[in-house]
Design a protein around this motif. Structure first.
Motif, PDB file in Angstrom:
ATOM      1  N   TYR A  84       0.842  -1.202   0.000  1.00 41.72           N
ATOM      2  CA  TYR A  84       0.000   0.000   0.000  1.00 41.72           C
ATOM      3  C   TYR A  84       0.875   1.250   0.000  1.00 41.72           C
ATOM      4  O   TYR A  84       2.067   1.193   0.309  1.00 41.72           O
ATOM      5  CB  TYR A  84      -0.930   0.019   1.219  1.00 41.72           C
ATOM      6  CG  TYR A  84      -0.231   0.102   2.566  1.00 41.72           C
ATOM      7  CD1 TYR A  84      -0.072   1.323   3.229  1.00 41.72           C
ATOM      8  CD2 TYR A  84       0.280  -1.049   3.186  1.00 41.72           C
ATOM      9  CE1 TYR A  84       0.564   1.395   4.462  1.00 41.72           C
ATOM     10  CE2 TYR A  84       0.914  -0.979   4.413  1.00 41.72           C
ATOM     11  CZ  TYR A  84       1.058   0.238   5.043  1.00 41.72           C
ATOM     12  OH  TYR A  84       1.688   0.312   6.260  1.00 41.72           O
ATOM     13  N   PRO A 137      -4.003  -0.053  -2.376  1.00 40.00           N
ATOM     14  CA  PRO A 137      -4.736   0.955  -1.614  1.00 40.00           C
ATOM     15  C   PRO A 137      -3.798   2.034  -1.080  1.00 40.00           C
ATOM     16  O   PRO A 137      -2.576   1.884  -1.100  1.00 40.00           O
ATOM     17  CB  PRO A 137      -5.361   0.151  -0.472  1.00 40.00           C
ATOM     18  CG  PRO A 137      -4.457  -1.030  -0.291  1.00 40.00           C
ATOM     19  CD  PRO A 137      -3.933  -1.349  -1.665  1.00 40.00           C
ATOM     20  N   ARG A 192      -8.138   4.228   1.175  1.00 39.44           N
ATOM     21  CA  ARG A 192      -8.615   4.442  -0.193  1.00 39.44           C
ATOM     22  C   ARG A 192      -8.423   3.129  -0.952  1.00 39.44           C
ATOM     23  O   ARG A 192      -7.293   2.692  -1.146  1.00 39.44           O
ATOM     24  CB  ARG A 192      -7.831   5.563  -0.872  1.00 39.44           C
ATOM     25  CG  ARG A 192      -8.300   5.911  -2.278  1.00 39.44           C
ATOM     26  CD  ARG A 192      -7.466   7.085  -2.804  1.00 39.44           C
ATOM     27  NE  ARG A 192      -7.931   7.535  -4.108  1.00 39.44           N
ATOM     28  CZ  ARG A 192      -7.503   7.058  -5.263  1.00 39.44           C
ATOM     29  NH1 ARG A 192      -6.610   6.069  -5.293  1.00 39.44           N
ATOM     30  NH2 ARG A 192      -7.954   7.536  -6.400  1.00 39.44           N
ATOM     31  N   PRO A 193      -9.502   2.457  -1.342  1.00 40.59           N
ATOM     32  CA  PRO A 193      -9.367   1.140  -1.956  1.00 40.59           C
ATOM     33  C   PRO A 193      -8.507   1.174  -3.222  1.00 40.59           C
ATOM     34  O   PRO A 193      -8.431   2.193  -3.923  1.00 40.59           O
ATOM     35  CB  PRO A 193     -10.811   0.750  -2.289  1.00 40.59           C
ATOM     36  CG  PRO A 193     -11.650   1.586  -1.396  1.00 40.59           C
ATOM     37  CD  PRO A 193     -10.915   2.877  -1.233  1.00 40.59           C
ATOM     38  N   ALA A 194      -7.861   0.048  -3.475  1.00 39.68           N
ATOM     39  CA  ALA A 194      -7.111  -0.076  -4.729  1.00 39.68           C
ATOM     40  C   ALA A 194      -8.047   0.062  -5.917  1.00 39.68           C
ATOM     41  O   ALA A 194      -9.234  -0.283  -5.840  1.00 39.68           O
ATOM     42  CB  ALA A 194      -6.402  -1.433  -4.775  1.00 39.68           C
ATOM     43  N   GLU A 211      -9.983  -2.914  -6.750  1.00 45.05           N
ATOM     44  CA  GLU A 211     -10.845  -3.520  -5.730  1.00 45.05           C
ATOM     45  C   GLU A 211     -12.308  -3.085  -5.926  1.00 45.05           C
ATOM     46  O   GLU A 211     -12.585  -1.995  -6.406  1.00 45.05           O
ATOM     47  CB  GLU A 211     -10.353  -3.129  -4.337  1.00 45.05           C
ATOM     48  CG  GLU A 211      -9.000  -3.756  -3.981  1.00 45.05           C
ATOM     49  CD  GLU A 211      -8.551  -3.405  -2.576  1.00 45.05           C
ATOM     50  OE1 GLU A 211      -7.503  -3.912  -2.141  1.00 45.05           O
ATOM     51  OE2 GLU A 211      -9.242  -2.624  -1.900  1.00 45.05           O
TER      52      GLU A 211
END
Length: 221
Positions: free
Chosen positions: A137, A172, A216-218, A221
């Motif tokens: 991340y 993320p 903060r999502p990838a 994702e």
């Protein structure tokens, strides 16, 4: 909207002291400052240590950025982004020993209350391990803007830089946000995962530090 007078550049090692001065000025009015320097204002020795640590982290590959007003050449803001990934090329997960090696409590400053300092970073590290596990991340470690240059877009530009890199890597992004900063991060896609409170009075200090843990999502994702 992006301010055309502002540009983001990598920080140079010789600019580490200037970055430190901005960081210190911004932090000086926060509860976090009261944790770092619970027993008094930092000495020149401590400020020199912070400057040296910034230079060392630049060499280690941590991304320090500066936002410059090109009309005056003034550095008005800065940020530190760290890409945490497996040392083995192409690995999709980080070995737990690598994860735990990163989650260490920094050495307290001469002006710190060692137990208060250790307790805060242990709290943050414990939550970070639970939330992120052994995923790679991007972490936003620091983001500071000089008070007389707030609301000009510098912070948004520095946050966007890291979010774009996280999207490119398909990982993320993570930030430990203040209550004031959380709304801006939310505009960049960060989502509140947990709220933690750190009460300085347990160590004779003043105030409660409220920290919003945000992910903060990838992009995938």
């Amino acid at each position: 909207m992006t301010n055309p007078r502002l540009c983001v550049f990598p920080l140079k090692p010789e600019e580490a002291e200037q970055y430190m001065r901005i960081r210190h000025q911004v932090f000086s009015t926060t509860t976090f400052h009261n944790v770092l320097y619970a027993q008094g204002e930092p000495s020149q020795k401590t400020l020199d240590r912070v400057t040296s640590e910034i230079r060392d982290r630049l060499v280690q590959g941590i991304h320090y950025l500066k936002c410059v007003d090109t009309s005056t050449s003034e550095m008005i803001a800065g940020a530190s982004w760290h890409y945490l990934r497996a040392q083995e090329e192409g690995a999709k997960e980080r070995p737990w020993e690598e994860v735990d090696a990163e989650l260490i409590v920094p050495e307290p400053y001469d002006e710190s209350d060692p137990e208060m300092y250790k307790s805060l970073f242990t709290l943050l590290n414990t939550n970070k391990r639970k939330i992120l596990g052994n995923r790679p991340y991007y972490a936003l470690n620091t983001m500071v803007t000089l008070p007389n240059h707030e609301r000009r877009g510098a912070g948004n530009m520095l946050v966007r830089w890291g979010c774009d890199r996280a999207d490119e890597a398909g990982v993320p992004a993570y930030v430990e946000a203040s209550l004031m900063g959380a709304p801006m991060y939310a505009r960049h896609g960060f989502q509140r995962v947990k709220q933690v409170e750190f009460d300085l009075s347990k160590w004779g200090g003043k105030g409660v530090m409220s920290i919003t843990l945000m992910l903060r999502p990838a992009k995938c994702e």
